[in-house]
Design an enzyme around this catalytic site. Structure first.
Site, PDB file in Angstrom:
ATOM      1  N   ASP A   1      44.552  -5.869 -28.550  1.00 44.29           N
ATOM      2  CA  ASP A   1      43.604  -5.718 -29.663  1.00 44.29           C
ATOM      3  C   ASP A   1      43.794  -6.734 -30.798  1.00 44.29           C
ATOM      4  OD1 ASP A   1      43.074  -3.557 -28.073  1.00 44.29           O
ATOM      5  OD2 ASP A   1      43.532  -2.044 -29.566  1.00 44.29           O
TER       6      ASP A   1
ATOM      7  N   CYS B   1      48.118   1.442 -30.527  1.00 41.63           N
ATOM      8  CA  CYS B   1      47.731   0.932 -29.202  1.00 41.63           C
ATOM      9  C   CYS B   1      48.870   0.220 -28.486  1.00 41.63           C
ATOM     10  CB  CYS B   1      46.509   0.039 -29.338  1.00 41.63           C
ATOM     11  SG  CYS B   1      45.058   0.973 -29.909  1.00 41.63           S
TER      12      CYS B   1
ATOM     13  N   HIS C   1      33.940  -0.316 -29.686  1.00 38.28           N
ATOM     14  CA  HIS C   1      33.329   0.984 -29.931  1.00 38.28           C
ATOM     15  C   HIS C   1      31.824   0.910 -30.151  1.00 38.28           C
ATOM     16  CE1 HIS C   1      37.281   2.641 -30.152  1.00 38.28           C
ATOM     17  NE2 HIS C   1      37.583   2.144 -31.328  1.00 38.28           N
TER      18      HIS C   1
ATOM     19  N   HIS D   1      31.231   6.304 -33.242  1.00 37.14           N
ATOM     20  CA  HIS D   1      32.318   6.680 -32.336  1.00 37.14           C
ATOM     21  C   HIS D   1      33.073   7.884 -32.889  1.00 37.14           C
ATOM     22  CE1 HIS D   1      36.313   6.109 -30.299  1.00 37.14           C
ATOM     23  NE2 HIS D   1      35.490   5.976 -29.271  1.00 37.14           N
TER      24      HIS D   1
ATOM     25  N   LYS E   1      38.198  -1.053 -24.135  1.00 39.39           N
ATOM     26  CA  LYS E   1      38.472   0.385 -24.216  1.00 39.39           C
ATOM     27  C   LYS E   1      37.722   0.984 -25.404  1.00 39.39           C
ATOM     28  CE  LYS E   1      42.885  -0.658 -26.510  1.00 39.39           C
ATOM     29  NZ  LYS E   1      42.639  -0.140 -27.866  1.00 39.39           N
TER      30      LYS E   1
END
Length: 217
Positions: free
Chosen positions: A12, A160, A53, A57, A118
């Site tokens: 990320d 994450c 997203h 979300h 993701k």
């Protein structure tokens, strides 16, 4: 150089986590070391996870008319952390940082790089890179590439990175999981140091950049 096949896993490294709505403290400090690993590392595989997203979300505080950095209990009994709106599909914040992006593209174009997105479903939050599946399931990608050494870098240590490293330990066949200390930062720096110690106790190696350079360059 370390024996076996090596993968660099980037977690990320996106604008919203660097200078955007959910900026991680000191995140920019990881960029040059990660550039170096991408430029000079002899990797058998490079994988980048991307938070991606839709609007509204389930992890967004705005979705629930609640402030970010709080939490709620969902009807499923799961506790859901709430965040500022971030990494929304099609917006700058969801994009990889430019220096990461240009280097990653070279690996992708060569056939050695993959992107795993993701958090793309409105009603599901996903922290671990192993939950994404844009270019295939990460566990399957690693297994098919016969990876034995996984080097983890990126953002954020306490979310994450933590969940990805923990899940990596469960992969079969087993592989060495290494977090590069200079190449991660956390939302909560104090808690992040505690988490690194917890991960070490669980079997993750926390290694320095100089050691990694000796192993992969």
């Amino acid at each position: 150089m370390a024996k076996g096949k090596k993968c660099l896993l980037l977690i990320d490294i996106q604008y919203d986590f660097i200078d955007g709505s959910l900026a991680v403290p000191d995140a920019e400090a990881i960029l040059e070391p990660v550039y170096s690993l991408l430029d000079h590392g002899q990797w058998d595989l490079v994988v980048a996870s991307q938070d991606h997203h839709p609007p509204h979300h389930i992890s967004f505080g705005s979705r629930h008319s609640l402030p970010p950095f709080t939490s709620i209990t969902l009807p499923s009994s799961k506790v859901q952390e709430l965040w500022p709106d971030h990494c929304i599909q099609g917006e700058r914040g969801s994009q990889f940082e430019a220096g990461i992006d240009v280097r990653l593209r070279k690996w992708v174009d060569s056939g050695v790089g993959k992107v795993v997105r993701k958090g793309e479903e409105t009603e599901m939050d996903e922290y671990s890179a192993f939950q994404g599946d844009t270019d295939g399931n990460l566990a399957t990608i690693l297994r098919e590439a016969s990876i034995t050494q996984l080097y983890v870098v990126g953002l954020a240590t306490d979310f994450c990175v933590r969940f990805s490293a923990t899940e990596a330990l469960r992969c079969e066949p087993k592989m060495a999981v290494k977090i590069v200390r200079e190449c991660v930062r956390g939302v909560d720096p104090v808690r992040s140091e505690e988490i690194l110690r917890e991960l070490e106790s669980a079997g993750v190696e926390v290694v320095g950049l100089d050691e990694v350079r000796k192993e992969v360059m």
